[in-house]
Enzyme design. Structure first.
Site, PDB file in Angstrom:
ATOM      1  N   GLY A 181      17.249 -18.314  -9.299  1.00  0.00           N
ATOM      2  CA  GLY A 181      18.107 -19.494  -9.221  1.00  0.00           C
ATOM      3  C   GLY A 181      19.219 -19.411 -10.252  1.00  0.00           C
ATOM      4  O   GLY A 181      19.633 -18.334 -10.671  1.00  0.00           O
ATOM      5  N   GLY A 182      19.685 -20.573 -10.684  1.00  0.00           N
ATOM      6  CA  GLY A 182      20.770 -20.630 -11.662  1.00  0.00           C
ATOM      7  C   GLY A 182      20.434 -19.945 -12.961  1.00  0.00           C
ATOM      8  O   GLY A 182      21.328 -19.622 -13.758  1.00  0.00           O
ATOM      9  N   GLY A 416      49.747   5.134  -8.716  1.00  0.00           N
ATOM     10  CA  GLY A 416      49.469   3.974  -9.558  1.00  0.00           C
ATOM     11  C   GLY A 416      48.262   4.215 -10.452  1.00  0.00           C
ATOM     12  O   GLY A 416      48.190   3.689 -11.566  1.00  0.00           O
ATOM     13  N   ALA A 417      47.322   5.017  -9.955  1.00  0.00           N
ATOM     14  CA  ALA A 417      46.113   5.262 -10.744  1.00  0.00           C
ATOM     15  C   ALA A 417      46.462   6.003 -12.041  1.00  0.00           C
ATOM     16  O   ALA A 417      45.787   5.829 -13.063  1.00  0.00           O
ATOM     17  CB  ALA A 417      45.106   6.057  -9.919  1.00  0.00           C
TER      18      ALA A 417
HETATM   19  C1  HXC Z   1       6.697 -25.009 -13.908  1.00  0.00           C
HETATM   20  C2  HXC Z   1       5.855 -22.981 -13.311  1.00  0.00           C
HETATM   21  C3  HXC Z   1       7.102 -22.616 -12.764  1.00  0.00           C
HETATM   22  C4  HXC Z   1       8.175 -23.547 -12.832  1.00  0.00           C
HETATM   23  C5  HXC Z   1       5.754 -20.979 -12.494  1.00  0.00           C
HETATM   24  N1  HXC Z   1       5.064 -21.952 -13.112  1.00  0.00           N
HETATM   25  N2  HXC Z   1       7.005 -21.377 -12.267  1.00  0.00           N
HETATM   26  N3  HXC Z   1       5.660 -24.176 -13.870  1.00  0.00           N
HETATM   27  N4  HXC Z   1       7.905 -24.734 -13.411  1.00  0.00           N
HETATM   28  N5  HXC Z   1       9.369 -23.259 -12.370  1.00  0.00           N
HETATM   29  C6  HXC Z   1       3.665 -21.905 -13.541  1.00  0.00           C
HETATM   30  C7  HXC Z   1       2.693 -21.917 -12.379  1.00  0.00           C
HETATM   31  O1  HXC Z   1       2.411 -23.209 -12.010  1.00  0.00           O
HETATM   32  C8  HXC Z   1       1.496 -21.217 -13.003  1.00  0.00           C
HETATM   33  O2  HXC Z   1       0.805 -22.128 -13.817  1.00  0.00           O
HETATM   34  C9  HXC Z   1       2.117 -20.208 -13.936  1.00  0.00           C
HETATM   35  O3  HXC Z   1       3.440 -20.667 -14.175  1.00  0.00           O
HETATM   36  C10 HXC Z   1       2.190 -18.836 -13.359  1.00  0.00           C
HETATM   37  O4  HXC Z   1       2.754 -18.900 -12.063  1.00  0.00           O
HETATM   38  P1  HXC Z   1       2.096 -18.153 -10.810  1.00  0.00           P
HETATM   39  O5  HXC Z   1       2.755 -18.689  -9.613  1.00  0.00           O
HETATM   40  O6  HXC Z   1       0.612 -18.218 -10.896  1.00  0.00           O
HETATM   41  O7  HXC Z   1       2.534 -16.673 -11.107  1.00  0.00           O
HETATM   42  P2  HXC Z   1       3.021 -15.550 -10.112  1.00  0.00           P
HETATM   43  O8  HXC Z   1       2.113 -15.466  -8.931  1.00  0.00           O
HETATM   44  O9  HXC Z   1       3.218 -14.329 -10.928  1.00  0.00           O
HETATM   45  O10 HXC Z   1       4.443 -16.060  -9.567  1.00  0.00           O
HETATM   46  C11 HXC Z   1       5.498 -16.219 -10.442  1.00  0.00           C
HETATM   47  C12 HXC Z   1       6.674 -16.927  -9.741  1.00  0.00           C
HETATM   48  C13 HXC Z   1       6.182 -18.216  -9.053  1.00  0.00           C
HETATM   49  C14 HXC Z   1       7.290 -15.967  -8.694  1.00  0.00           C
HETATM   50  C15 HXC Z   1       7.744 -17.190 -10.791  1.00  0.00           C
HETATM   51  O11 HXC Z   1       5.428 -18.966 -10.019  1.00  0.00           O
HETATM   52  C16 HXC Z   1       7.269 -19.070  -8.569  1.00  0.00           C
HETATM   53  O12 HXC Z   1       7.824 -18.817  -7.488  1.00  0.00           O
HETATM   54  N6  HXC Z   1       7.581 -20.110  -9.341  1.00  0.00           N
HETATM   55  C17 HXC Z   1       8.629 -21.056  -8.953  1.00  0.00           C
HETATM   56  C18 HXC Z   1       9.970 -20.442  -9.133  1.00  0.00           C
HETATM   57  C19 HXC Z   1      11.046 -21.413  -8.841  1.00  0.00           C
HETATM   58  O13 HXC Z   1      11.259 -21.804  -7.664  1.00  0.00           O
HETATM   59  N7  HXC Z   1      11.680 -21.859  -9.912  1.00  0.00           N
HETATM   60  C20 HXC Z   1      12.780 -22.747  -9.801  1.00  0.00           C
HETATM   61  C21 HXC Z   1      13.966 -21.837  -9.472  1.00  0.00           C
HETATM   62  S1  HXC Z   1      15.423 -22.693  -9.470  1.00  0.00           S
HETATM   63  P3  HXC Z   1      -0.785 -22.044 -14.066  1.00  0.00           P
HETATM   64  O14 HXC Z   1      -1.082 -23.235 -14.892  1.00  0.00           O
HETATM   65  O15 HXC Z   1      -1.406 -22.032 -12.716  1.00  0.00           O
HETATM   66  O16 HXC Z   1      -0.998 -20.756 -14.789  1.00  0.00           O
HETATM   67  C22 HXC Z   1      15.837 -22.654 -11.023  1.00  0.00           C
HETATM   68  C23 HXC Z   1      17.092 -23.358 -11.227  1.00  0.00           C
HETATM   69  C24 HXC Z   1      17.635 -23.035 -12.548  1.00  0.00           C
HETATM   70  O17 HXC Z   1      15.238 -22.134 -11.859  1.00  0.00           O
HETATM   71  C25 HXC Z   1      18.902 -23.802 -12.616  1.00  0.00           C
HETATM   72  C26 HXC Z   1      19.687 -23.465 -13.808  1.00  0.00           C
HETATM   73  C27 HXC Z   1      21.008 -24.142 -13.772  1.00  0.00           C
END
Ligand code: HXC
Length: 526
Positions: A181-182, A416-417
């Site tokens: 994401g961002g 030009g290069a």
């Molecule tokens: C809170 C999160 C989290 C998140 C993971 N966890 N991502 N908690 N917010 N964004 C937590 C899980 O609940 C889990 O907690 C632990 O971290 C490990 O995650 P798993 O899923 O068990 O690990 P894994 O299978 O390795 O997968 C990792 C992952 C997946 C691919 C990152 O967790 C995932 O898809 N997370 C969401 C990603 C996402 O959509 N993020 C938002 C993106 S948008 P427990 O307690 O069970 O250990 C964004 C916008 C940013 O970031 C904007 C900036 C301007």
């Protein structure tokens, strides 16, 4: 008696010290042994292990180990881990101060909440104030979902600081896990990105969202793995086979760059003789101008032994960029590579080299440019993709750069290069050529076809006449002497003398000054 005693009793102190130790220990253990083991099982180091390996032994001082999140939604108040999922602080690399942060995937998946983000901001602020490089080790699930907009706010605070520090302190991002994401925009703004193969991914929208929106099926690795970003997108500058190699790359990179924009580029003693003759270069360029040779060999020969660190070697390989040392002095190298696309400049090559030239200029790193370029790559896709706009970036970057600039034309410098590749006219300080150089508007065959078409067509033996005219053109124009006669070249040298000539020239121009008009900033064609 007790009432008169100004300090608490020793036993009271020891309770408080125990409490401090308990809190620190909790922060040290991150998300607990089970999650640490899971991290290791994926072939990944923990945040603390990474920092220990990145920095000089025992040099790390942690900051904000006791920071906690203040989210009360989703029962988050029952799950508070001191440190809030990111280890921050400062230490040294080869004795030089650096600031760093490492996201801890074992704590809420390294996700970035309000306080986690503000810890990173503090490190970025301290690095800027003290003029030290900042290194971010990223391993995060992105915005902490439970913290909502507070998380987005902290991200933007980081982005703002990345931009404010750009060109003031070097910023390096290492991607050692997910970065989605961002969240990708902080690394994208920093000067260098290092990605670990297989365990790291960067994308704006993941495979599932892409499937829903566009119906495309693409896996994590293909979409945003290290190889993809090293070859297709150009987002990453380096790939590493594991965490250890990634951290080694960062240490090497830091050794080649200054700590801030007011510092001079690092210089070390070299055991490689300054006057070393580069004999293999006398026979490197083939007689047939359409045959390629490896410009990488030229760079290896001329620079100090084993000092060259190539950057983005899998992306736009028709241009080589990298940092290295010449006579011990750190320099940036830009070189056309005749082995790919005959060394033509295309969109990707122009953008790749332009950003690197601007990095070197921002951080006082002298530039050495090797030229063998038949021109900009012809083709409708290049024109429609904006080669005019993108090619102009490289021209802009070289012309804008006021660091010492040295240019060696080994063979073709057409059209030009020729102008773009750090020519005398855009203020090269030391421009030289080998006797094999050809400085011209275009190659002989193309030129003859345009200016002698009628003569060839009306000749009794057109092919013979064409060849005669090509030979004539080559003799008159396919050499460096017309340009040398005009002073566009400072010298024409024997290739084997290239190293010693450049070492001497660098010594002479290292402290040159080249003021430009005061302005807020230029308007590079983005
Ligand atoms: C809170 C999160 C989290 C998140 C993971 N966890 N991502 N908690 N917010 N964004 C937590 C899980 O609940 C889990 O907690 C632990 O971290 C490990 O995650 P798993 O899923 O068990 O690990 P894994 O299978 O390795 O997968 C990792 C992952 C997946 C691919 C990152 O967790 C995932 O898809 N997370 C969401 C990603 C996402 O959509 N993020 C938002 C993106 S948008 P427990 O307690 O069970 O250990 C964004 C916008 C940013 O970031 C904007 C900036 C301007």
């Amino acid at each position: 008696m007790c009432g008169l005693f100004p300090f608490p009793l020793v036993s009271g102190n020891s309770d408080k010290i125990d409490e401090l130790r308990r809190r620190k220990a909790k922060s040290q253990s991150g998300g607990g042994q089970k999650r640490i083991s899971a991290q290791h099982a994926k072939g990944k180091m923990t945040a603390r292990e990474r920092i220990q390996e990145l920095l000089d032994e025992d040099s790390f001082t942690e900051v904000d180990a006791l920071v906690e999140h203040r989210c009360r939604d989703f029962d988050m108040d029952r799950n508070v881990i001191p440190g809030d999922g990111v280890v921050c602080g400062y230490g040294t690399i080869d004795g030089r101060l650096v600031y760093c942060f490492a996201q801890d995937f074992t704590v809420y998946g390294g996700s970035l909440g309000e306080m986690h983000g503000l810890k990173i901001c503090k490190i970025l602020d301290m690095a800027l104030k003290t003029g030290a490089p900042v290194i971010g080790l990223n391993d995060s699930g992105g915005a902490r979902i439970q913290e909502g907009v507070a998380s987005l706010g902290s991200y933007a605070e980081i982005f703002f600081r990345n931009v404010r520090s750009s060109g003031v302190i070097p910023q390096i991002s290492v991607i050692m896990g997910p970065c989605a994401g961002g969240a990708v925009y902080s690394p994208a703004i920093t000067d260098f990105v290092v990605m670990v193969e297989e365990t790291s991914h960067m994308f704006i929208t993941g495979p599932e969202v892409i499937k829903t929106v566009t119906n495309e099926e693409v896996g994590f690795e293909d979409l945003g793995g290290a190889t993809t970003h090293a070859t297709k997108s150009g987002v990453t500058h380096f790939t590493a086979k594991d965490d250890h190699v990634a951290l080694d790359i960062v240490r090497e990179l830091v050794s080649l760059i200054p700590s801030n924009n007011l510092d001079i580029a690092p210089s070390i003693e070299t055991s490689d003789p300054l006057e070393r003759s580069c004999d293999s270069l006398d026979t490197l360029v083939p007689e047939d101008p359409s045959r390629p040779y490896d410009m990488g060999e030229v760079i290896q020969e001329v620079l100090d032994l084993d000092s060259f660190l190539e950057i983005q070697d899998g992306f736009a390989p028709n241009i080589i960029i990298g940092l290295g040392r010449l006579g011990g002095q750190s320099i940036g190298v830009v070189a056309n590579q005749p082995m790919h696309l005959a060394g033509c400049l295309d969109i990707d090559a122009s953008v790749k080299a332009a950003r690197f030239v601007r990095f070197c200029d921002a951080f006082n790193i002298p530039l050495l440019t090797f030229v063998d370029v038949p021109g900009f790559l012809p083709g409708a896709s290049q024109e429609w993709g904006g080669i005019i706009r993108h090619g102009a970036k490289l021209l802009y970057a070289f012309a804008e750069a006021t660091v010492p600039k040295m240019t060696v034309i080994t063979r073709k410098a057409y059209g030009g290069a020729y102008d773009v590749m750090s020519s005398k006219h855009i203020r090269g300080d030391y421009n030289i050529a080998w006797p094999t150089a050809e400085l011209a508007v275009m190659g002989a065959k193309g030129a003859v076809q345009i200016i002698h078409r009628r003569r060839i067509d009306s000749s009794k033996n057109p092919e013979q006449e064409r060849q005669r005219l090509v030979d004539d053109y080559e003799e008159s124009f396919a050499n460096p002497y017309k340009a040398a006669a005009l002073g566009y070249l400072d010298d024409v040298i024997v290739p084997s003398e290239t190293r010693s000539a450049l070492v001497k020239a660098l010594g002479a121009i290292l402290e040159k000054e080249e003021p430009r008009p005061e302005k807020k900033h230029g308007n590079i064609p983005l």
